[in-house]
Design a protein around this motif. Structure first.
Motif, PDB file in Angstrom:
ATOM      1  N   GLU A 242      44.410  35.227  41.790  1.00 48.79           N
ATOM      2  CA  GLU A 242      43.050  35.582  42.198  1.00 48.79           C
ATOM      3  C   GLU A 242      42.723  37.012  41.756  1.00 48.79           C
ATOM      4  OE1 GLU A 242      42.335  34.502  46.284  1.00 48.79           O
ATOM      5  OE2 GLU A 242      40.588  35.841  46.301  1.00 48.79           O
ATOM      6  N   ARG A 243      43.711  37.890  41.942  1.00 51.33           N
ATOM      7  CA  ARG A 243      43.514  39.295  41.548  1.00 51.33           C
ATOM      8  C   ARG A 243      43.244  39.414  40.053  1.00 51.33           C
ATOM      9  NH1 ARG A 243      46.405  43.321  45.401  1.00 51.33           N
ATOM     10  NH2 ARG A 243      45.852  45.260  44.378  1.00 51.33           N
ATOM     11  N   ASP A 246      39.758  37.990  39.197  1.00 53.42           N
ATOM     12  CA  ASP A 246      38.691  38.936  39.563  1.00 53.42           C
ATOM     13  C   ASP A 246      38.422  39.923  38.433  1.00 53.42           C
ATOM     14  OD1 ASP A 246      38.390  37.768  41.963  1.00 53.42           O
ATOM     15  OD2 ASP A 246      39.464  39.286  43.143  1.00 53.42           O
ATOM     16  N   LYS A 247      39.491  40.234  37.664  1.00 50.71           N
ATOM     17  CA  LYS A 247      39.313  41.198  36.562  1.00 50.71           C
ATOM     18  C   LYS A 247      39.149  40.491  35.215  1.00 50.71           C
ATOM     19  CE  LYS A 247      41.775  45.006  36.620  1.00 50.71           C
ATOM     20  NZ  LYS A 247      42.972  45.867  36.537  1.00 50.71           N
TER      21      LYS A 247
END
Ligand code: ADP
Length: 383
Positions: A242-243, A246-247
């Motif tokens: 997910e991290r 997000d980027k």
């Protein structure tokens, strides 16, 4: 009345029985003695393994009969648990030590301080004692004489750094709480959000301090078990997907079936890989992070974490494994970094008998390579 031959036969049988019984008693005593010696040998070996002093036993032909793990670390060699035909001159490349061993006569005890050091470390003063053991055999005892003073200094520096790192978010939280009652209503939410972020930093810092303390604790040791390496790597990818998304970073995993099974401490391995992938995701602005398993040589399993991030400049590179070191303090803090991640990674790998290396090119990216022995009792030499 029994005849004479029968009496003689009976006497002979009795004698044989006594002799047999005597031989049995002697054999039992001998077996017990051998067992006791085996146990004593094992106890001695275990004690030598725990010593912080290095111990090397050299045979009459100058072959290495035994070297404990501390000697292996000090001499940057492999431990020698059983007698070998390896010559002392092949076991260590330390020329001054070899010269000293050559000079020492078979009867005398020689003691001298030597400077030891690996490329990435400060030189260490090591007191070397060479003593005869009889029959042409010798013992070499190596004692790191700067360790005591260095440990004290490191402890003081560590407490000072940790206090400073903890003080920063605590001061910020207290400052914000003081303001909560005096600011206008519409500013309150923002203040509380900033206080929450600082509380998260505080929590990250205490978690990492505890992890570091555990990795340093001599009473703790990794608990190796048979692992599915692919599953561990997939777990890390799932935790950080997910991290990365997000980027808009691609998070890729390629595994080598020949190293799917590994005997290692599950939690430590997860912590190591997770820290490296988290760093790669944190510091990479665009592109990808690739995790790859491979077998570089027989008996070694490697995991590479490669990114297309900013890279690390050559002056910074030697410091990144130091405690509390941050290349960019603001960026590290803003992304929840503590400056302890790579120190934890390196300590855990040492305890697991593994090692880490890094290649990085500014503007191109970085690659961290973790190597672990497939047999956790056979530590890899320091990289
Ligand atoms: P931090 O909490 O600051 O990330 P670490 O010990 O994990 O602490 O890393 C130390 C420093 O090493 C970081 O502050 C950063 O400067 C550098 N670093 C670590 N991994 C990478 C990476 N993949 N790319 C660029 N720099 C990195």
């Amino acid at each position: 009345m029994p005849s004479l031959p029968i009496v003689l036969l009976a006497v002979a049988a009795a004698c044989l029985a006594v002799l047999w019984w005597h031989a049995r008693v002697q054999q039992n005593a001998l077996t017990e003695q051998v067992e006791t010696e085996k146990r004593q040998n094992l106890a001695l070996r275990k004690s030598l393994e725990l010593l912080s002093e290095g111990v090397v036993l050299i045979g009459h032909r100058k072959q290495v009969l035994y070297a404990n793990p501390a000697a292996a670390v000090l001499l940057d060699a492999e431990p020698v648990p059983e007698p070998t035909e390896t010559m002392f001159s092949a076991f260590t490349r330390h020329q001054v030590l070899l010269g000293l061993a050559k000079r020492a006569s078979i009867e005398e005890t020689l003691r001298q301080s030597l400077e030891f050091g690996q490329d990435d470390e400060e030189p260490r003063s090591v007191e070397v004692t060479l003593a005869p053991l009889g029959g042409g055999r010798r013992v070499v005892i190596l004692r790191d004489i700067r360790v005591g003073a260095l440990v004290d200094k490191r402890r003081r520096d560590f407490v000072a750094n940790a206090s400073h790192e903890l003080k920063t978010p605590i001061a910020a939280i207290l400052g914000m709480l003081d303001l909560v009652d005096v600011v206008e209503d519409d500013k309150r939410g923002e203040l509380l959000e900033r206080a929450r972020k600082n509380a998260v930093s505080l929590s990250n810092m205490t978690d990492d301090l505890l992890r570091l303390a555990r990795a340093d604790d001599p009473d703790w040791s990794p608990a190796p078990s048979l692992l599915d390496l692919d599953a561990v790597l997939q777990e890390v990818i799932d935790n950080l997907q997910e991290r990365a998304s997000d980027k808009e970073l691609q998070l890729k995993l390629t595994t080598d079936p020949s190293c799917a099974e590994l005997i290692a401490d599950h939690f430590s391995l997860l912590t190591v890989i997770q820290n490296l992938v988290l760093n790669a995701v944190t510091y990479t602005r665009q592109g990808s992070v690739t995790v790859r398993s491979f077998a570089p040589t027989q008996g070694v399993v490697a995991i590479s974490v490669q990114d297309t991030g900013p890279g690390i400049d050559p002056e910074t590179l030697p410091h990144i494994f130091e405690r509390f070191f941050r290349g960019d303090v603001a960026h590290s803090r803003a992304s929840g970094g503590t400056g302890l991640g790579l120190a934890i990674v390196r300590n855990l790998l040492r305890r697991m008998g593994g090692r880490i290396s890094v290649r990085s090119e500014p503007g191109v990216g970085s690659e961290f390579i973790v190597e672990l022995p497939t047999n956790p009792t056979r530590s890899l030499p320091a990289g």
